[in-house]
Design a protein around this motif. Structure first.
Motif, mmCIF file in Angstrom:
data_model
loop_
_atom_site.group_PDB
_atom_site.id
_atom_site.type_symbol
_atom_site.label_atom_id
_atom_site.label_comp_id
_atom_site.label_asym_id
_atom_site.label_seq_id
_atom_site.Cartn_x
_atom_site.Cartn_y
_atom_site.Cartn_z
ATOM 1 N N UNK A 28 -4.321 41.882 98.251
ATOM 2 C CA UNK A 28 -4.207 40.504 98.737
ATOM 3 C C UNK A 28 -4.082 39.644 97.314
ATOM 4 N N UNK A 29 -3.130 38.853 97.470
ATOM 5 C CA UNK A 29 -2.931 37.872 96.096
ATOM 6 C C UNK A 29 -3.024 36.338 96.521
ATOM 7 N N UNK A 30 -3.790 35.856 95.592
ATOM 8 C CA UNK A 30 -4.170 34.259 95.864
ATOM 9 C C UNK A 30 -3.370 33.473 94.665
ATOM 10 N N UNK A 31 -2.646 32.536 95.007
ATOM 11 C CA UNK A 31 -1.895 31.490 94.094
ATOM 12 C C UNK A 31 -2.073 30.241 94.326
ATOM 13 N N UNK A 32 -1.881 29.340 93.554
ATOM 14 C CA UNK A 32 -2.160 27.783 93.980
ATOM 15 C C UNK A 32 -0.782 27.426 94.466
ATOM 16 N N UNK A 33 0.372 28.102 94.077
ATOM 17 C CA UNK A 33 1.621 27.826 94.722
ATOM 18 C C UNK A 33 1.741 29.045 96.031
ATOM 19 N N UNK A 34 2.751 28.530 96.682
ATOM 20 C CA UNK A 34 3.394 29.289 97.897
ATOM 21 C C UNK A 34 4.036 30.369 97.253
ATOM 22 N N UNK A 35 3.444 31.692 97.507
ATOM 23 C CA UNK A 35 4.153 32.931 97.224
ATOM 24 C C UNK A 35 4.442 33.729 98.418
ATOM 25 N N UNK A 36 4.748 33.191 99.592
ATOM 26 C CA UNK A 36 4.669 33.930 100.743
ATOM 27 C C UNK A 36 6.331 34.692 100.634
ATOM 28 N N UNK A 37 7.402 34.385 99.880
ATOM 29 C CA UNK A 37 8.364 35.131 100.003
ATOM 30 C C UNK A 37 8.288 36.666 99.187
ATOM 31 N N UNK A 38 6.997 36.795 98.623
ATOM 32 C CA UNK A 38 6.743 38.290 97.757
ATOM 33 C C UNK A 38 5.792 39.002 98.688
ATOM 34 N N UNK A 39 5.689 38.535 99.934
ATOM 35 C CA UNK A 39 5.028 39.504 100.802
ATOM 36 C C UNK A 39 5.941 40.663 101.188
ATOM 37 N N UNK A 40 5.241 41.847 101.234
ATOM 38 C CA UNK A 40 5.936 42.989 101.857
ATOM 39 C C UNK A 40 4.972 44.251 101.955
ATOM 40 N N UNK A 41 5.119 44.760 103.144
ATOM 41 C CA UNK A 41 4.398 45.863 103.861
ATOM 42 C C UNK A 41 2.719 45.616 103.645
ATOM 43 N N UNK A 42 2.321 46.249 102.598
ATOM 44 C CA UNK A 42 0.832 46.544 102.447
ATOM 45 C C UNK A 42 0.334 44.962 101.482
ATOM 46 N N UNK A 43 1.385 44.148 100.939
ATOM 47 C CA UNK A 43 0.930 43.022 100.057
ATOM 48 C C UNK A 43 0.961 41.843 101.175
ATOM 49 N N UNK A 44 -0.106 40.886 100.722
ATOM 50 C CA UNK A 44 -0.233 39.759 101.477
ATOM 51 C C UNK A 44 -0.579 38.705 100.741
ATOM 52 N N UNK A 45 0.160 37.506 100.498
ATOM 53 C CA UNK A 45 -0.068 36.478 99.696
ATOM 54 C C UNK A 45 -0.695 35.188 100.580
ATOM 55 N N UNK A 46 -1.622 34.626 99.750
ATOM 56 C CA UNK A 46 -2.360 33.483 100.332
ATOM 57 C C UNK A 46 -2.498 32.252 99.363
ATOM 58 N N UNK A 47 -2.000 31.004 99.902
ATOM 59 C CA UNK A 47 -2.019 30.088 98.843
ATOM 60 C C UNK A 47 -3.228 29.203 99.131
ATOM 61 N N UNK A 48 -3.881 29.255 97.887
ATOM 62 C CA UNK A 48 -5.201 28.380 97.747
ATOM 63 C C UNK A 48 -5.562 28.206 96.411
ATOM 64 N N UNK A 49 -6.562 27.492 96.027
ATOM 65 C CA UNK A 49 -7.121 27.021 94.931
ATOM 66 C C UNK A 49 -8.342 27.947 94.418
ATOM 67 N N UNK A 50 -8.359 28.579 93.083
ATOM 68 C CA UNK A 50 -9.383 29.265 92.778
ATOM 69 C C UNK A 50 -10.771 28.433 92.324
ATOM 70 N N UNK A 51 -10.440 27.270 92.157
ATOM 71 C CA UNK A 51 -11.484 26.352 91.953
ATOM 72 C C UNK A 51 -12.389 25.938 93.117
ATOM 73 N N UNK A 52 -12.000 26.204 94.016
ATOM 74 C CA UNK A 52 -12.391 25.894 95.607
ATOM 75 C C UNK A 52 -13.324 27.203 96.099
ATOM 76 N N UNK A 53 -14.714 27.022 95.973
ATOM 77 C CA UNK A 53 -15.375 28.152 96.318
ATOM 78 C C UNK A 53 -15.530 28.397 97.772
ATOM 79 N N UNK A 54 -15.386 26.993 98.597
ATOM 80 C CA UNK A 54 -15.330 27.375 100.111
ATOM 81 C C UNK A 54 -13.999 28.092 100.569
#
Length: 401
Positions: free
Chosen positions: A226-252
């Motif tokens: 699983x990868x997290x980035x502040x920008x949308x990275x959904x085109x990089x999803x493949x098989x066992x890789x899933x991307x999530x858009x979100x802000x690292x500075x947001x603990x919730x």
């Protein structure tokens, strides 16, 4: 654990892969035979790096993957050309047919390295039946591509530096992290892991980045990445890789994500590198790391850079990344500290059992930090001369005559 449906299906196959035929068959029945075959072939194609074979762009070759299960044969055809593609159904004019039981392919593709398959896959080379083609460039390309496809059925050695260069990751070249990753990650390669990395790369371009996610996918053939980035990275999803858009500075956000995909085996913080974000992310994610897991923080040079909230003067300031990590090391030794009555060590102090620091990089090991202190009769302060004399006298009386 609540995964996206496609990732949940792959996870089910991974978890079943070290079981007997009945367990694998049950997992296949749950997601469907055709879907299971598609997952397996997709994984083999991604491991084969077929697009790197010079000549396939102008002379493509096809393979027929025929998987027998529950009284039927499921075909997937692979086309190795300018791109590596696969689709349902048999290939029209394949260079070769790869045959085997679907349960054995599940075991070979996703099982532990020592998994034993009842039968090895069979490969029938149609291309070699034609003497005019047996020694042609087409045959050479087909043999090379076929070898790479079949290599995906077993765990292969991985050179992380070379893989970093191929995937466009900066973990070797700009940095020199890969030898340290190899040292700490190699013992974990056979486990069905959940890995979370903060920071995907490529900035605002949705199709750029993801190099290190592909490194972990190749190194850990049984892991969900699983990868997290502040920008949308959904085109990089493949098989066992899933991307999530979100802000690292947001603990919730991080806590909610960890609750959905966790427990987590490895966290890699390659995100904003701002000291406040590094510390906040640790507090949010570390509690969700399993015993025996690792928490990795990259690019610690920013702890000394004012633009990232760091300082080269206040080296012990807990508001900087390194100052915070130094405090964690004190927590690692909390049993040696004379703490006030009623003091309860925090979760990091109770579970941090090891810390390894390299240039701009730290690996933190999580387990049960329950090793006791030394016996209480060993003095915790310097003894006065009178106390030293009393100890010496007592020792003398204890000696045998």
């Amino acid at each position: 654990m609540t995964l996206p449906p496609e990732q949940a299906e792959i996870r089910d196959l991974i978890l079943a892969s070290d079981g007997d035929d009945a367990r694998i068959t049950a997992a296949v029945a749950e997601i469907g035979t055709d879907r299971a075959a598609a997952v397996l072939v997709d994984e083999l194609v991604s491991r084969a790096d077929l697009t790197e074979i010079t000549g396939l762009a102008t002379t493509p070759v096809a393979f027929d993957i025929a998987l027998e299960h529950d009284g039927r044969v499921v075909h997937r055809h692979v086309r190795a050309g300018g791109d590596a593609e696969h689709a349902p159904g048999p290939a029209a004019d394949p260079a070769a047919t790869v045959e085997g039981r679907l349960v054995d392919f599940v075991r070979a593709v996703f099982g532990p390295a020592n998994a034993l398959c009842d039968r090895a896959p069979r490969i029938r080379w149609h291309l070699l039946d034609d003497p005019t083609l047996s020694f042609s460039d087409t045959a050479r390309l087909a043999l090379t591509a076929g070898k790479r496809l079949l290599q995906g059925l077993s765990q292969q050695p991985v050179d992380l530096a070379e893989l970093s260069l191929r995937t466009g990751s900066d973990k070797w070249g700009l940095h020199y992290y890969t030898p340290h990753y190899a040292r700490h990650f190699e013992p974990l390669r056979d486990r069905p892991l959940t890995i979370l990395e903060l920071g995907i790369g490529g900035y605002a371009n949705p199709a750029k980045g993801g190099g290190s996610l592909r490194i972990w996918k190749r190194l850990f053939r049984r892991a969900m990445i699983f990868g997290v980035d502040i920008y949308d990275k959904s085109p990089l999803r493949e098989g066992r890789i899933h991307t999530v858009q979100g802000d690292q500075s947001d603990p919730d956000f991080l806590t909610s994500l960890a609750e959905r995909i966790g427990p987590i085996d490895i966290v890699i913080d390659d995100g904003s590198h701002r000291c406040a974000d590094v510390i906040s992310a640790f507090h949010a994610l570390y509690p969700h790391v399993v015993p025996g897991g690792l928490y990795v923080i990259e690019d610690l040079q920013t702890s000394y850079w004012p633009g990232y909230g760091g300082s080269a003067e206040r080296l012990d300031d807990p508001a900087t990344s390194m100052g915070f990590l130094k405090r964690l090391l004190d927590g690692l030794h909390h049993r040696e500290c004379e703490l006030p009555d009623g003091h309860v060590p925090d979760v990091a102090a109770r579970t941090l059992v090891g810390a390894h620091f390299y240039h701009n990089l730290a690996f933190l090991e999580k387990a049960d930090n329950a090793e006791p202190s030394l016996p209480s009769w060993i003095p915790r302060r310097p003894l006065s001369e009178a106390e030293m004399s009393a100890v010496a006298a007592q020792t003398a009386t204890d000696e045998p005559a």
